[in-house]
Design an enzyme around this catalytic site. Sequence first.
Site, PDB file in Angstrom:
ATOM      1  N   CYS A   2       0.843  -1.195   0.000  1.00  0.00           N
ATOM      2  CA  CYS A   2       0.000   0.000   0.000  1.00  0.00           C
ATOM      3  C   CYS A   2       0.879   1.246   0.000  1.00  0.00           C
ATOM      4  CB  CYS A   2      -0.906   0.010   1.229  1.00  0.00           C
ATOM      5  SG  CYS A   2      -1.899  -1.488   1.396  1.00  0.00           S
ATOM      6  N   ARG A  27       1.475   1.405  -6.017  1.00  0.00           N
ATOM      7  CA  ARG A  27       1.608   0.515  -4.867  1.00  0.00           C
ATOM      8  C   ARG A  27       0.271  -0.077  -4.432  1.00  0.00           C
ATOM      9  NH1 ARG A  27       6.638   1.319  -2.188  1.00  0.00           N
ATOM     10  NH2 ARG A  27       5.804   0.195  -0.414  1.00  0.00           N
ATOM     11  N   TRP A  75      -3.828  -1.773  -1.397  1.00  0.00           N
ATOM     12  CA  TRP A  75      -3.855  -3.038  -2.114  1.00  0.00           C
ATOM     13  C   TRP A  75      -4.321  -4.082  -1.104  1.00  0.00           C
ATOM     14  CZ3 TRP A  75      -1.449  -7.872  -1.844  1.00  0.00           C
ATOM     15  CH2 TRP A  75      -1.566  -8.674  -2.981  1.00  0.00           C
ATOM     16  N   ASN A 100       0.758   0.049   6.250  1.00  0.00           N
ATOM     17  CA  ASN A 100       1.188  -0.866   5.204  1.00  0.00           C
ATOM     18  C   ASN A 100       1.824  -2.063   5.885  1.00  0.00           C
ATOM     19  OD1 ASN A 100       1.917  -2.031   2.799  1.00  0.00           O
ATOM     20  ND2 ASN A 100       3.649  -0.667   2.402  1.00  0.00           N
ATOM     21  N   GLY A 101       1.485  -3.274   5.424  1.00  0.00           N
ATOM     22  CA  GLY A 101       2.030  -4.485   6.017  1.00  0.00           C
ATOM     23  C   GLY A 101       0.922  -5.418   6.466  1.00  0.00           C
ATOM     24  N   GLU A 483       9.451 -14.778 -19.069  1.00  0.00           N
ATOM     25  CA  GLU A 483       9.166 -13.368 -18.832  1.00  0.00           C
ATOM     26  C   GLU A 483       8.130 -12.850 -19.826  1.00  0.00           C
ATOM     27  OE1 GLU A 483       9.415  -9.444 -17.307  1.00  0.00           O
ATOM     28  OE2 GLU A 483       9.714 -11.456 -16.480  1.00  0.00           O
ATOM     29  N   LYS A 487       4.520 -11.238 -18.762  1.00  0.00           N
ATOM     30  CA  LYS A 487       4.055  -9.919 -19.190  1.00  0.00           C
ATOM     31  C   LYS A 487       2.666  -9.996 -19.820  1.00  0.00           C
ATOM     32  CE  LYS A 487       7.053  -7.512 -17.596  1.00  0.00           C
ATOM     33  NZ  LYS A 487       7.033  -8.515 -16.577  1.00  0.00           N
ATOM     34  N   GLU A 490       0.030 -10.686 -17.132  1.00  0.00           N
ATOM     35  CA  GLU A 490      -0.099  -9.579 -16.175  1.00  0.00           C
ATOM     36  C   GLU A 490      -1.008  -8.473 -16.698  1.00  0.00           C
ATOM     37  OE1 GLU A 490       3.804  -8.874 -13.431  1.00  0.00           O
ATOM     38  OE2 GLU A 490       4.074  -8.537 -15.565  1.00  0.00           O
ATOM     39  N   HIS A 506       6.533 -33.455 -24.532  1.00  0.00           N
ATOM     40  CA  HIS A 506       6.312 -34.122 -23.247  1.00  0.00           C
ATOM     41  C   HIS A 506       5.041 -33.629 -22.565  1.00  0.00           C
ATOM     42  CE1 HIS A 506      10.157 -36.141 -23.467  1.00  0.00           C
ATOM     43  NE2 HIS A 506      10.734 -34.985 -23.774  1.00  0.00           N
ATOM     44  N   LYS A 605       2.860  -2.821  -7.500  1.00  0.00           N
ATOM     45  CA  LYS A 605       4.236  -2.761  -7.966  1.00  0.00           C
ATOM     46  C   LYS A 605       5.221  -3.317  -6.953  1.00  0.00           C
ATOM     47  CE  LYS A 605       7.473  -1.464 -10.823  1.00  0.00           C
ATOM     48  NZ  LYS A 605       7.599  -2.150 -12.119  1.00  0.00           N
TER      49      LYS A 605
END
Length: 610
Positions: A2, A27, A75, A100-101, A483, A487, A490, A506, A605
């Site tokens: 946050c 955030r 968040w 935050n936390g 990656e 992306k 996301e 496989h 983020k």
Amino acid sequence: MCGIIGAVAERDVVPILLEGLRRLEYRGYDSAGVAVIDDKDCIDRVRTVGKVAELDGALKQHPLAGKTGIAHTRWATHGKPSQSNAHPHICRKSVAIVHNGIIENHELLRKSQTDGGHAFTSETDTEVVVHQIYDYQQQGKGLLDAVRTTVADLEGAYALGVISNHDKARIIAARRGSPLVIGIGIGEHFIASDVAALLPVTQKFIFLEDGDIADITRDSLTIYDERGEIVERPLKISQLSADAMERGSYRHYMLKEIFEQPRAIAETLEGRLSGDTVLEQSFGPGAKDILDSVKGVHIIACGTSYHAGLVAKYWLEAIAGVPCSVEVASEFRYRHPIARRNSLVIAISQSGETADTLAALQEAKKLGFGHTMAICNVPESSMVREADLALMTRAGPEIGVASTKAFTTQLTALMLLVVVLGRRHGMAAQTEIKLVEQLRSLPRRIEEVLTLNDAIEELAEFFANKHNALFLGRGAQYPVAMEGALKLKEISYIHAEAYPAGELKHGPLALVDAEMPVIAVAPNNELLEKLKSNLQEVRARGGELIVFADAQVDMKSDSNVRVMTVAPTEDPIAPIIYTVPLQLLSYYVAVLKGTDVDQPRNLAKSVTVE
């Protein structure tokens, strides 16, 4: 996860708080709120669900003004996004906090407080903190002592900003496990979870250490360590400007940051190359002795940074001759790893505050793994302070949640490390000369790849109605494929997976049909012919292929194959080069699908909680 901002000043702080929230929105953007102490010594609050723009609109309907205030963008961890769960939280019109936390013992505290007569208005873990502070105030403690006593009751991680109308020109800040910075003004002070929030009002900052509690007024600042002793923390002057956080003419921050990669890589290399060699002093004081002792490398990271570590594993073992293991940080600390005392533990993180990676770094030190290094984008971060050595990536502010320039600068920094370790493990001097030459060429080569922008934007139209995708790569390109898949999922919400191309037969080949596009990266290396065979397996089953291929590779587009040529590239740096077109592809697919590119749903983020 946050964003926190607070201010105590001789002027109305609401505009400062609101602008700070805009700069912290990366955030968290589930909900937002602001609380101030008004001219009647009352705590007045406005909270909204959604982004900061919603809060801005609400403040136009219900204006606030005050010289002491706190604000927050959330968040969600405990409790769904809702107005009642949004911060700041208030207890009995007397105390307000932002947090935050995660408070791990919140259920036990909630039961005790409910038994004591408190009524809860939210589902959050945060609300227990404000009730606890209020209760200690009722016992006669001042705001500072009430907060100090409260944090002793808390288990978990927190960054706190606390105000009370009983002490209207004061903010108490506390930090354990979540970042918190104090901004120094003239006759005013600020707090924030990131310097970015405060750049419009100051460039002077003090970073709180774990366990610190700060007593902040307009004209004074006193910091206490976890033993309750007054301490001096160093004043830092930020080199960032407020303009560095602006989007400019770009439609999204992500696109801006993709196009900033040539400059960011040049900055990462600046002062670290001399002639045909890498300067190992770049890694910090004592680097030579530490690097001389390294017999192996253990990389810990999360998400995109983990993918950077996987590329580095190929480089370290194939180029430098150094054994390397790579591990997801959130798994490392819980699996009881066996310490290898001559290992260099490398923690990779854009923010330097990633909770899992920071905890894994601390665990590695506790277990007796050799020396530690942080590869990071934020010089003042917890991870940099924790590690023996640090190499800054110099990517500059990265606002888009989907990391781009942070990834390529991490890879650039890791290649610098490969060179200095390779010297000690038998790497030929001529190899270093070639690698340095390739590193110097990176900014120009990335600029060449960016000329594919328009063609990739057109290619993205093929994805507009797709729901799944496979990404393929071989060797060091396999993490690049990972990656690329990350992306795409996301920011476009298309389900995507990555596989080593040799693994198709496989299992994943069962998924291939005309509705499952397959994206492959095909540099011109010794694995090319094997990759071509794997791609033929896709074609034989009617799959649609998109291939980013070296211009010297004999591959042409046809009915179910789209080939995008990339300028010839030496194999060692090819993972950095081939990352860029995958970033652009994901970006333009997301734009076509109309998603929120910079702030994708459910993500934030800087992941500062477990």
